[in-house]
Design an enzyme around this catalytic site. Structure first.
Site, mmCIF file in Angstrom:
data_model
loop_
_atom_site.group_PDB
_atom_site.id
_atom_site.type_symbol
_atom_site.label_atom_id
_atom_site.label_comp_id
_atom_site.label_asym_id
_atom_site.label_seq_id
_atom_site.Cartn_x
_atom_site.Cartn_y
_atom_site.Cartn_z
ATOM 1 N N GLU A 143 -7.540 8.080 -4.599
ATOM 2 C CA GLU A 143 -8.317 6.838 -4.505
ATOM 3 C C GLU A 143 -7.732 5.981 -3.407
ATOM 4 O O GLU A 143 -6.507 5.802 -3.333
ATOM 5 C CB GLU A 143 -8.242 6.005 -5.799
ATOM 6 C CG GLU A 143 -9.068 6.515 -6.936
ATOM 7 C CD GLU A 143 -8.961 5.620 -8.170
ATOM 8 O OE1 GLU A 143 -8.675 4.413 -8.033
ATOM 9 O OE2 GLU A 143 -9.158 6.158 -9.266
ATOM 10 N N HIS A 173 -9.777 9.009 -17.720
ATOM 11 C CA HIS A 173 -9.815 7.825 -16.851
ATOM 12 C C HIS A 173 -10.056 6.620 -17.775
ATOM 13 O O HIS A 173 -11.025 5.886 -17.627
ATOM 14 C CB HIS A 173 -10.889 7.968 -15.774
ATOM 15 C CG HIS A 173 -10.685 7.070 -14.579
ATOM 16 N ND1 HIS A 173 -10.589 7.546 -13.287
ATOM 17 C CD2 HIS A 173 -10.559 5.728 -14.479
ATOM 18 C CE1 HIS A 173 -10.431 6.529 -12.445
ATOM 19 N NE2 HIS A 173 -10.419 5.405 -13.145
ATOM 20 N N ASN A 224 -3.117 7.215 -5.943
ATOM 21 C CA ASN A 224 -4.076 6.139 -5.684
ATOM 22 C C ASN A 224 -3.322 5.000 -5.023
ATOM 23 O O ASN A 224 -2.340 4.495 -5.578
ATOM 24 C CB ASN A 224 -4.704 5.636 -6.992
ATOM 25 C CG ASN A 224 -5.590 6.697 -7.648
ATOM 26 O OD1 ASN A 224 -5.871 7.732 -7.060
ATOM 27 N ND2 ASN A 224 -6.028 6.419 -8.859
ATOM 28 N N GLU A 236 -3.773 7.299 -13.519
ATOM 29 C CA GLU A 236 -2.973 6.073 -13.540
ATOM 30 C C GLU A 236 -2.414 5.716 -14.917
ATOM 31 O O GLU A 236 -2.778 4.672 -15.501
ATOM 32 C CB GLU A 236 -3.798 4.900 -12.993
ATOM 33 C CG GLU A 236 -4.340 5.133 -11.590
ATOM 34 C CD GLU A 236 -4.971 3.878 -10.980
ATOM 35 O OE1 GLU A 236 -5.161 2.896 -11.714
ATOM 36 O OE2 GLU A 236 -5.244 3.881 -9.767
ATOM 37 N N TYR A 277 -3.766 1.216 -2.963
ATOM 38 C CA TYR A 277 -4.609 0.102 -2.524
ATOM 39 C C TYR A 277 -3.858 -0.915 -1.679
ATOM 40 O O TYR A 277 -4.383 -1.473 -0.735
ATOM 41 C CB TYR A 277 -5.243 -0.594 -3.737
ATOM 42 C CG TYR A 277 -6.294 0.277 -4.376
ATOM 43 C CD1 TYR A 277 -7.599 0.279 -3.890
ATOM 44 C CD2 TYR A 277 -5.980 1.140 -5.418
ATOM 45 C CE1 TYR A 277 -8.568 1.106 -4.438
ATOM 46 C CE2 TYR A 277 -6.946 1.974 -5.976
ATOM 47 C CZ TYR A 277 -8.232 1.951 -5.473
ATOM 48 O OH TYR A 277 -9.186 2.777 -6.005
ATOM 49 N N ARG A 286 -14.747 13.537 -6.934
ATOM 50 C CA ARG A 286 -13.838 13.310 -8.061
ATOM 51 C C ARG A 286 -14.538 12.427 -9.087
ATOM 52 O O ARG A 286 -14.978 11.324 -8.763
ATOM 53 C CB ARG A 286 -12.549 12.645 -7.561
ATOM 54 C CG ARG A 286 -11.613 12.229 -8.671
ATOM 55 C CD ARG A 286 -10.263 11.716 -8.153
ATOM 56 N NE ARG A 286 -9.433 11.336 -9.280
ATOM 57 C CZ ARG A 286 -9.117 10.085 -9.612
ATOM 58 N NH1 ARG A 286 -9.512 9.066 -8.864
ATOM 59 N NH2 ARG A 286 -8.388 9.847 -10.678
HETATM 60 C C1 FCB Z 1 -7.929 1.960 -9.839
HETATM 61 C C2 FCB Z 1 -8.798 2.685 -10.848
HETATM 62 C C3 FCB Z 1 -10.237 2.770 -10.458
HETATM 63 C C4 FCB Z 1 -10.734 1.520 -9.772
HETATM 64 C C5 FCB Z 1 -9.787 1.094 -8.667
HETATM 65 C C6 FCB Z 1 -10.233 -0.120 -7.909
HETATM 66 O O1 FCB Z 1 -6.821 1.428 -10.489
HETATM 67 O O2 FCB Z 1 -8.333 3.984 -11.064
HETATM 68 O O3 FCB Z 1 -10.978 3.087 -11.613
HETATM 69 O O4 FCB Z 1 -10.952 0.523 -10.689
HETATM 70 O O5 FCB Z 1 -8.510 0.895 -9.193
#
Ligand code: FCB
Length: 449
Positions: free
Chosen positions: A356, A125, A300, A170, A302, A81
């Site tokens: 992500e 992006h 995405n 995002e 985290y 990607r």
């Molecule tokens: C996301 C982004 C990516 C990267 C990660 C850690 O928000 O899409 O570009 O910075 O966080």
């Protein structure tokens, strides 16, 4: 949870990738007629970037394309990607297109195909041409139409060879961090502008999907069209009703503000009420355009969000909970919870890709040619297990992509935060696969059987 080995819990057609984005890795900021992006401009603002760096060289990926393609192939992934830098393809974002800009992405896509790797291209992006920001950026409705033209132009050239197109990465980050909080490009601080920006991003997504489908160039390759949202599971800090209400509102602002229009054709009432006079101008037909059926949703993930009515930050570190180098709590169960919630809330949920997922960690010194990043390996393994668990609960999972292929420019954190499974020595541009890359390669080998 199934006791079967993790790799055996995923079907043979599962998509496994690594992800990057143009501004974070390419460098070559001023070659071959590339125009200035809002991030090129933002990096010049004193104090905007933690280490006062910029994307002029980054990982020099533009000049090291072949080496990096071999690196991707060496991991054993079946997908990559990446994103297309709009100002490379059209310097100002309006007017003339720049043939040379797309030459680079054509080489990239052909190089992936030659190595048997799927190409997943994100059109935005975040590196909007500064030429469009000068006209109002995403706050200006005309940018929506410029984006559709740009999307069609990219598809006309490489649409027959790519496997996935993501309109936006995002949109919440662009709207909220870029146009409300002002801590990302273009550095604007206005709730009203941010709300309008979010609407225009969604609208341009819907209109681009319509146009790309009408043009049809993606059909030859059964290219899938969708969007990528950054989502987290929102939980109240306590069982107090006020905290529960705050968590619900936070969920509406972050998740439902984007996913409801896409899947239900309407903005959530609670956020609309909160915005009041700052609510976006929505024209007739906009919501129907936004709610185009999608071939997939990219997520995405985290960390989770723990919300309290008083608005205090959740200090996971202070509470002794595991955190990454971003101080983001490591909470894999939140990914399962989020995916199950999406399935629950949206009956028309298409196949879902985690586009992500990954962690920044400090364990990044190369010692005797090795980077022993065991925390990252554990992070990836536990989150992949969380995906498997969601799949077992009926969520239509189709893929998982690690953020990131290699250490890179982490936006306002500059080069201080390392997310790669491949280490980059910025002085020499040497790439060294970390132990987590070896783990991922081994995991994928087992999965292939
Ligand atoms: C996301 C982004 C990516 C990267 C990660 C850690 O928000 O899409 O570009 O910075 O966080």
């Amino acid at each position: 949870m199934s006791q079967a080995p993790l790799h055996s819990q995923f079907p043979p057609d599962f998509v496994w990738g690594v992800a990057t984005s143009s501004f974070q890795i390419e460098g070559a900021a001023h070659v071959d007629g590339k125009g200035e992006s809002i991030w090129d401009r933002f990096c010049k603002q004193p104090g905007a970037i933690a280490d006062a760096s910029n994307g002029d060289v980054a990982c020099d990926h533009f000049n090291r394309l072949e080496e990096d393609l071999d690196l991707i192939a060496s991991l054993g992934v079946n997908a990559y990607r990446f994103s297309v830098a709009w100002p490379r393809v059209q310097a100002l974002g309006h007017g003339e297109f720049n043939r040379k800009g797309l030459d680079f992405y054509e080489r990239l896509v052909d190089g992936l195909k030659a190595r048997g790797i799927q190409a997943w291209a994100t059109l935005n992006h975040w590196d909007l041409p500064q030429g469009l920001q000068d006209r109002g950026g995403w706050n200006d409705r005309d940018t929506v139409h410029r984006f559709v033209d740009y999307a069609r132009h990219v598809q006309a050239r490489i649409g027959d060879r790519i496997d996935g197109v993501t309109t936006h990465n995002e949109p919440w980050v662009v709207a909220t961090l870029g146009n409300d909080k002002g801590i990302f490009a273009p550095g604007i601080k206005s709730k009203k502008i941010a709300a309008q920006v979010s609407h225009h991003l969604l609208l341009s997504h819907g209109l681009a999907l319509q146009a790309l489908r009408a043009d049809g160039a993606h059909r030859a390759n059964k290219c899938q069209l969708g969007i990528v949202l950054n989502l987290s599971s929102c939980v109240p800090a306590t069982a107090m009703p006020a905290d529960i209400a705050a968590a619900n509102l936070a969920d509406s602002r972050g998740r439902r503000w984007y996913a409801d229009p896409l899947f239900k054709g309407a903005y959530p009432d609670d956020v609309m009420a909160e915005l009041g006079a700052d609510a976006p101008v929505v024209e007739a037909g906009d919501m129907a355009a936004i709610a185009q059926p999608m071939d997939y949703l990219g997520v995405n993930y985290y960390t989770r969000s723990v919300v309290s009515a008083g608005g205090e930050e959740w200090d996971a570190k202070g509470r002794g909970l595991p955190v990454s180098d971003m101080d983001w709590e490591i909470y894999p169960q939140g990914l399962t919870d989020l995916l199950v919630l999406l399935k629950h809330d949206y009956a028309n949920l298409p196949p879902v890709y985690v586009t992500e997922n990954g962690g920044a960690f400090k364990d990044d010194r190369v010692v005797d040619g090795r980077v022993q990043d065991d925390d990252r390996t554990a992070y990836l393994r536990d989150h992949i297990a969380a995906v498997a668990s969601a799949m077992q609960q009926g969520v239509p999972m189709a893929g998982y992509m690690v953020w990131s292929l290699m250490d890179n420019f982490e936006w306002a954190s500059g080069y201080l935060k390392r997310f790669g499974i491949v280490h980059v020595d910025y002085a020499t541009q040497a790439r060294t696969p970390k132990a987590s890359a070896d783990w991922y390669r081994g995991f994928l080998k087992d999965w292939r059987g």
